[in-house]
Motif scaffolding. Structure first.
Motif, PDB file in Angstrom:
ATOM      1  N   ILE A 165       0.770  -1.101  -0.100  1.00  0.00           N
ATOM      2  CA  ILE A 165      -0.096   0.044   0.044  1.00  0.00           C
ATOM      3  C   ILE A 165       0.961   1.327  -0.095  1.00  0.00           C
ATOM      4  O   ILE A 165       1.714   1.406   0.635  1.00  0.00           O
ATOM      5  CB  ILE A 165      -0.938   0.052   1.243  1.00  0.00           C
ATOM      6  CG1 ILE A 165      -2.081  -1.063   1.041  1.00  0.00           C
ATOM      7  CG2 ILE A 165      -1.549   1.435   1.471  1.00  0.00           C
ATOM      8  CD1 ILE A 165      -2.944  -1.380   2.312  1.00  0.00           C
ATOM      9  N   HIS A 166       0.584   2.174  -0.773  1.00  0.00           N
ATOM     10  CA  HIS A 166       0.947   3.486  -1.119  1.00  0.00           C
ATOM     11  C   HIS A 166       0.215   4.564  -0.134  1.00  0.00           C
ATOM     12  O   HIS A 166      -0.956   4.279  -0.538  1.00  0.00           O
ATOM     13  CB  HIS A 166       1.416   3.929  -2.198  1.00  0.00           C
ATOM     14  CG  HIS A 166       2.765   3.000  -3.074  1.00  0.00           C
ATOM     15  ND1 HIS A 166       3.825   3.649  -2.962  1.00  0.00           N
ATOM     16  CD2 HIS A 166       2.569   1.963  -3.596  1.00  0.00           C
ATOM     17  CE1 HIS A 166       4.793   2.570  -3.418  1.00  0.00           C
ATOM     18  NE2 HIS A 166       4.088   1.665  -3.970  1.00  0.00           N
ATOM     19  N   ALA A 167       0.798   5.498   0.586  1.00  0.00           N
ATOM     20  CA  ALA A 167      -0.109   6.435   0.848  1.00  0.00           C
ATOM     21  C   ALA A 167       0.832   7.986   0.776  1.00  0.00           C
ATOM     22  O   ALA A 167       1.785   7.868   0.847  1.00  0.00           O
ATOM     23  CB  ALA A 167      -0.552   6.362   2.356  1.00  0.00           C
ATOM     24  N   VAL A 168       0.015   8.988   0.916  1.00  0.00           N
ATOM     25  CA  VAL A 168       0.593  10.173   0.541  1.00  0.00           C
ATOM     26  C   VAL A 168       0.231  11.146   1.741  1.00  0.00           C
ATOM     27  O   VAL A 168      -1.298  11.335   2.019  1.00  0.00           O
ATOM     28  CB  VAL A 168       0.451  10.948  -0.558  1.00  0.00           C
ATOM     29  CG1 VAL A 168       0.916  12.439  -0.571  1.00  0.00           C
ATOM     30  CG2 VAL A 168       0.968  10.202  -1.777  1.00  0.00           C
ATOM     31  N   ILE A 169       1.098  11.709   2.639  1.00  0.00           N
ATOM     32  CA  ILE A 169       0.633  12.398   3.815  1.00  0.00           C
ATOM     33  C   ILE A 169       1.157  13.853   3.374  1.00  0.00           C
ATOM     34  O   ILE A 169       2.047  14.279   3.063  1.00  0.00           O
ATOM     35  CB  ILE A 169       1.201  11.860   5.075  1.00  0.00           C
ATOM     36  CG1 ILE A 169       1.267  10.438   5.180  1.00  0.00           C
ATOM     37  CG2 ILE A 169       0.748  12.737   6.264  1.00  0.00           C
ATOM     38  CD1 ILE A 169       0.059   9.952   5.248  1.00  0.00           C
ATOM     39  N   MET A 170      -0.049  14.825   3.694  1.00  0.00           N
ATOM     40  CA  MET A 170       0.143  16.030   3.430  1.00  0.00           C
ATOM     41  C   MET A 170       0.248  16.716   4.855  1.00  0.00           C
ATOM     42  O   MET A 170      -1.025  17.209   5.291  1.00  0.00           O
ATOM     43  CB  MET A 170      -0.572  16.935   2.610  1.00  0.00           C
ATOM     44  CG  MET A 170      -0.169  18.187   2.138  1.00  0.00           C
ATOM     45  SD  MET A 170      -1.086  19.086   0.617  1.00  0.00           S
ATOM     46  CE  MET A 170      -2.838  19.279   1.304  1.00  0.00           C
ATOM     47  N   PRO A 171       1.150  16.981   5.534  1.00  0.00           N
ATOM     48  CA  PRO A 171       0.960  17.422   7.212  1.00  0.00           C
ATOM     49  C   PRO A 171       0.564  18.916   7.256  1.00  0.00           C
ATOM     50  O   PRO A 171       1.535  19.741   7.104  1.00  0.00           O
ATOM     51  CB  PRO A 171       2.377  17.047   7.487  1.00  0.00           C
ATOM     52  CG  PRO A 171       3.206  17.103   6.389  1.00  0.00           C
ATOM     53  CD  PRO A 171       2.406  16.499   5.172  1.00  0.00           C
ATOM     54  N   ARG A 172      -0.698  19.231   7.482  1.00  0.00           N
ATOM     55  CA  ARG A 172      -0.871  20.644   7.343  1.00  0.00           C
ATOM     56  C   ARG A 172      -0.880  21.067   8.955  1.00  0.00           C
ATOM     57  O   ARG A 172      -0.935  20.177  10.104  1.00  0.00           O
ATOM     58  CB  ARG A 172      -2.494  20.702   7.232  1.00  0.00           C
ATOM     59  CG  ARG A 172      -2.770  20.272   5.755  1.00  0.00           C
ATOM     60  CD  ARG A 172      -4.279  20.352   5.662  1.00  0.00           C
ATOM     61  NE  ARG A 172      -4.773  19.694   3.975  1.00  0.00           N
ATOM     62  CZ  ARG A 172      -5.042  18.536   3.954  1.00  0.00           C
ATOM     63  NH1 ARG A 172      -4.989  17.652   4.743  1.00  0.00           N
ATOM     64  NH2 ARG A 172      -5.602  18.190   2.673  1.00  0.00           N
TER      65      ARG A 172
END
Length: 410
Positions: A165-172
């Motif tokens: 599994i790939h996931a993209v985290i955009m830490p706001r």
């Protein structure tokens, strides 16, 4: 016998917003490194986020930049900093994150050993992907529980060697800048991005419910070794599959080129050796002189079955052999005619040294030949050496060996 334990694998990769395009190209299997993709398997399946998540992420980041830029200009205006306002207007908006080598976002990979996924415990096709479904359910729940809405995308890849599994985290995050709250990207806002060991502990506990265990505690092992005065274990650097395959292909190509060069060098040496052998054979038989020209007294041609390979006059072997034999015959003959015996011996001694130097060239090439051909050229050299040494008055009656003072090829 205890069953084998399989660790859950978690990796974080630094990601810049400019990397999103390449990420999406690989998700759609367009371009980049696709040599490991099984085209007969289903394509990646989206788990979290919208189909247009990439465009939405870019738009949100641009909005952050403009909001922060507007706040900065407003702050400069309140402080009546006219020159700074004009300068910043020319420079334009800045990225809403602190520059680092990892980038402001994270790509996350979750998987386990292929053997764990393959071991279903049932031959029924219905349950063939039961472990993938269990892993997927746990992974989605862990992502949402850990990162919440900052998980802007997740997908399952089933067309590679092992399910993952790939996931993209955009830490706001929100920070106080220019007298107001400004939105930024800040990876450290998430404790598990900030603390890699804590992240490994978290997934180890979360996935233990489906039989997986935490991965090896490498950092703890390093600390324990240092505290006990032992050599710490090597902490291997993870190399992305695409990077590894590119380096492996380059290594194999370089190796193939190196082998090709060695093979060509061997062929050239064999050609040169064969030319020297043919040249020496022809001189010994009286068919050509030491300049490579047909001898005036040459008799009928030899039996075609014993005819040596034709002499290639453009090869290194021909040039070296002709130069060696021409120098020997010409110079020794000239020095032998000198009346002053003492002066002649002195000069001839120098020429003998030249003979040996030239002979070394032939020996170096002859060493590339098989045993039977080395014996053949050794026999020819003994004949030629006898003729050459006969020109040296110092050798008359001193040795019955025709190749005295000359090395045999080994």
């Amino acid at each position: 016998m205890a069953s084998k334990e399989y660790p859950v694998v978690l990796r974080f990769e630094g990601m810049d917003p400019s990397d999103i395009g390449g990420y999406e190209a690989h998700r759609y299997r367009k371009g980049s490194d696709l040599g490991h993709i099984d085209r007969n398997m289903p394509r990646p399946r989206r788990l979290l986020g919208t189909e247009t998540w990439a465009a939405e992420a870019r738009a949100e980041i641009e909005l952050m930049k403009l909001e922060t830029f507007a706040a900065e200009l407003a702050d400069l205006d309140r402080r009546n900093r006219r020159k700074d306002i004009e300068k910043r207007r020319i420079e334009g908006p800045r990225d809403p994150w602190r520059t680092s080598r990892h980038g402001p976002m994270r790509e996350l990979i979750l998987t386990a050993n292929k053997e764990w996924f393959d071991h279903t415990g049932s031959s029924d096709v219905i349950f063939s992907n039961a472990r993938e479904q269990a892993f997927e359910s746990r992974a989605v729940a862990w992502l949402l529980d850990t990162f919440g809405e900052d998980v802007i995308h997740a997908r399952a890849d089933t067309d590679e060697q092992a399910y993952h599994i790939h996931a993209v985290i955009m830490p706001r995050a929100t920070v106080n800048k220019y007298g107001t709250e400004c939105r930024v990207l800040q990876p450290s806002i998430h404790p598990l991005i900030k603390d890699y060991e804590a992240a490994q502990d978290s997934v180890g506990k979360w996935f233990s419910e489906i039989g997986l265990v935490r991965g090896e505690k490498r950092k703890q092992a390093i600390r324990d070794a240092l505290n006990n005065g032992r050599k710490p274990p090597v902490n291997p650097r993870h190399v992305r599959p695409a990077e590894w395959r590119a380096k492996e292909e380059q290594r194999l190509a370089e190796k193939a080129a190196e082998v090709g060069l060695r093979e060509r060098d061997v062929v050239e040496r064999e050609d040169d050796a064969a030319t020297v052998l043919a040249f020496a054979d022809a001189v010994a038989e009286g068919e050509i002189d030491t300049n490579g020209r047909p001898a005036k007294s040459a008799g009928a041609s030899r039996n075609p079955q014993t005819q040596p390979p034709p002499i290639k006059k453009t090869t290194f072997g021909f040039v070296a052999a002709r130069k060696a034999f021409r120098a020997v015959a010409k110079r020794l003959a000239a020095r032998a005619e000198e009346k002053a015996r003492r002066e002649a011996e002195k000069q001839i001694a120098s020429e003998i040294a030249e003979i040996k130097a030239a002979d070394e060239i032939i020996l170096e090439i002859a060493r590339a030949l098989p045993q039977n051909q080395r014996e053949r050229i050794a026999q020819i050299r003994r004949t030629l050496t006898a003729k050459i040494m006969a020109l040296d008055p110092r050798t008359k009656g001193r040795s019955k060996r025709p190749n005295a003072g000359f090395e045999e090829p080994k």
